[in-house]
Design an enzyme around this catalytic site. Structure first.
Site, mmCIF file in Angstrom:
data_model
loop_
_atom_site.group_PDB
_atom_site.id
_atom_site.type_symbol
_atom_site.label_atom_id
_atom_site.label_comp_id
_atom_site.label_asym_id
_atom_site.label_seq_id
_atom_site.Cartn_x
_atom_site.Cartn_y
_atom_site.Cartn_z
ATOM 1 N N THR A 1 0.817 -1.203 0.000
ATOM 2 C CA THR A 1 0.000 0.000 0.000
ATOM 3 C C THR A 1 0.854 1.258 0.000
ATOM 4 O O THR A 1 1.928 1.281 0.581
ATOM 5 C CB THR A 1 -0.859 -0.037 1.278
ATOM 6 O OG1 THR A 1 -1.660 -1.209 1.264
ATOM 7 C CG2 THR A 1 -1.738 1.184 1.397
ATOM 8 N N ARG B 1 -12.766 -9.149 -1.102
ATOM 9 C CA ARG B 1 -12.151 -8.667 0.135
ATOM 10 C C ARG B 1 -11.711 -7.208 0.000
ATOM 11 O O ARG B 1 -11.124 -6.790 -0.986
ATOM 12 C CB ARG B 1 -10.953 -9.540 0.486
ATOM 13 C CG ARG B 1 -10.207 -9.117 1.762
ATOM 14 C CD ARG B 1 -9.011 -8.244 1.484
ATOM 15 N NE ARG B 1 -8.256 -7.944 2.706
ATOM 16 C CZ ARG B 1 -7.280 -7.061 2.767
ATOM 17 N NH1 ARG B 1 -6.931 -6.390 1.685
ATOM 18 N NH2 ARG B 1 -6.638 -6.836 3.910
ATOM 19 N N VAL B 2 -12.005 -6.423 1.026
ATOM 20 C CA VAL B 2 -11.566 -5.032 1.117
ATOM 21 C C VAL B 2 -10.849 -4.857 2.445
ATOM 22 O O VAL B 2 -11.350 -5.291 3.495
ATOM 23 C CB VAL B 2 -12.750 -4.049 1.023
ATOM 24 C CG1 VAL B 2 -12.269 -2.608 1.205
ATOM 25 C CG2 VAL B 2 -13.464 -4.200 -0.320
ATOM 26 N N GLY B 3 -9.692 -4.238 2.424
ATOM 27 C CA GLY B 3 -8.921 -4.005 3.635
ATOM 28 C C GLY B 3 -9.196 -2.656 4.252
ATOM 29 O O GLY B 3 -10.239 -2.029 4.036
ATOM 30 N N ASP B 4 -8.233 -2.173 5.012
ATOM 31 C CA ASP B 4 -8.429 -0.932 5.769
ATOM 32 C C ASP B 4 -8.220 0.330 4.956
ATOM 33 O O ASP B 4 -8.750 1.384 5.315
ATOM 34 C CB ASP B 4 -7.475 -0.899 6.969
ATOM 35 C CG ASP B 4 -6.016 -0.866 6.531
ATOM 36 O OD1 ASP B 4 -5.593 -1.772 5.791
ATOM 37 O OD2 ASP B 4 -5.290 0.061 6.927
ATOM 38 N N THR C 1 -0.641 0.960 6.598
ATOM 39 C CA THR C 1 -0.308 -0.109 5.660
ATOM 40 C C THR C 1 -0.019 -1.379 6.426
ATOM 41 O O THR C 1 0.554 -1.346 7.510
ATOM 42 C CB THR C 1 0.912 0.264 4.800
ATOM 43 O OG1 THR C 1 1.246 -0.841 3.950
ATOM 44 C CG2 THR C 1 2.127 0.613 5.641
ATOM 45 N N GLY D 1 -4.665 -5.510 6.856
ATOM 46 C CA GLY D 1 -5.814 -4.632 6.989
ATOM 47 C C GLY D 1 -6.862 -5.060 7.984
ATOM 48 O O GLY D 1 -7.491 -4.221 8.642
#
Length: 310
Positions: A176, A204-207, A227, A230
């Site tokens: 990231t 999937r989606v992270g932070d 980074t 997540g």
């Protein structure tokens, strides 16, 4: 009598992970440092001329999105299905305006799309085809899949698919990207962009695009970009939590960042943060072997580093 030069600070990151001189290699290290320097200068040039922190963080992240050495924009990692899905967010500490996108596949610079969501929609967060379509409707430049794809990212996907039990840290060499800044008016801003995790499934989606988890900015406290793993940053709400401890408990940004990374580690998470405060102080904290990072201030020479000992 001339006006004094503006006081400002910008901090950027290109991901935290398991990089060492041995596994990174001299050529790759040199290219990464050059890219960090270019991104840092893109943001610093705006601040040096009296520009806004929001424009500075966007400019810095855009440079890193265009560089294939980082997991954002061009050079993003592949999903398990062999696609590239990008996430990004941006936030203005002056008024808490924010924009974010997730799972975009055909927008050349996701950070520009996130900024457009902030500036020209009534929403904060758009996802998938709808986010890409919003970009087309507002003349944000599109790109074909081939723009994003690189042989190294394809190789990493093949490695993950062949070794599905590979630990997160051993698989992560790049990551990231993000930037935080404070401008001459004392306004802070944050921007983050990512391709997510290699081999990710099921949308999937992270932070990174989640306001308060991986990205946050508040003139009353700080600007933060995160980074790493997540899921852990989401559970702790790291970016907002750092700002909350600064604003409500009177902590320094350094203590807040260090403590949240310690708490992240206690949960089993790995990663790092960059932070900047309205008074111009800035820095980072991470619990991995390395983190691509750089900082420039109005009154000092740029600092660029990768490994933990630097």
């Amino acid at each position: 009598m001339t006006d004094p030069a503006p006081t400002w600070t910008i901090v950027i990151h290109g991901g935290a992970g398991s990089m060492t001189p041995d596994n990174l290699g001299a050529a790759e290290e040199a290219a990464a440092r050059q890219a960090l320097a270019a991104a840092l200068e893109a943001g610093a040039a705006i601040l040096r001329s009296g520009g806004a922190s929001l424009d500075a963080v966007q400019a810095a992240v855009r440079v890193l999105e265009d560089d294939p050495h980082f997991n954002a924009g061009r050079g993003s990692v592949f999903t398990a299905e062999g696609r590239i899905e990008c996430d990004a967010a941006i936030m203005d500490g002056a008024n808490l305006d924010a924009g974010a996108v997730a799972g975009v596949r055909s927008t050349k610079n996701p950070i520009l799309l996130a900024r457009e969501v902030m500036d020209r929609s009534t929403h904060v967060f758009l996802a998938g085809v709808g986010a890409d379509n919003f970009g087309r409707a507002h003349d944000i430049e599109a790109a074909e899949p081939s723009w994003f794809e690189t042989p190294e990212r394809r190789r990493q996907l093949d490695e993950i698919l062949a070794n599905p039990d590979m630990p997160f840290d051993s698989a992560m060499k790049y990551g990231t990207v993000g930037a935080v800044a404070v401008d001459g008016d004392g306004h802070v801003a944050s921007a983050t962009s990512t391709g997510g995790l290699t081999g990710k499934k099921w949308g999937r989606v992270g932070d990174s695009p989640l306001i308060g988890a991986g990205t946050y900015a508040d003139d009353r406290a700080a600007a933060v970009s995160c980074t790493g793993a997540g899921e852990y940053f989401i559970r702790l709400g790291v970016a907002h939590e750092i700002c909350a401890r600064v604003r409500l408990a009177g902590w320094s940004i350094e203590d807040a960042a260090d403590t949240l990374i310690d708490e992240l580690g206690d949960l089993g998470g790995k990663g790092g943060v960059i932070v900047v405060s309205p008074d111009g102080s800035g820095g980072w904290a991470f619990n991995t072997k390395a983190m691509y990072r750089a900082m420039a201030m109005h009154d000092s020479a740029p600092e660029i580093a990768i490994y933990g000992h630097e």
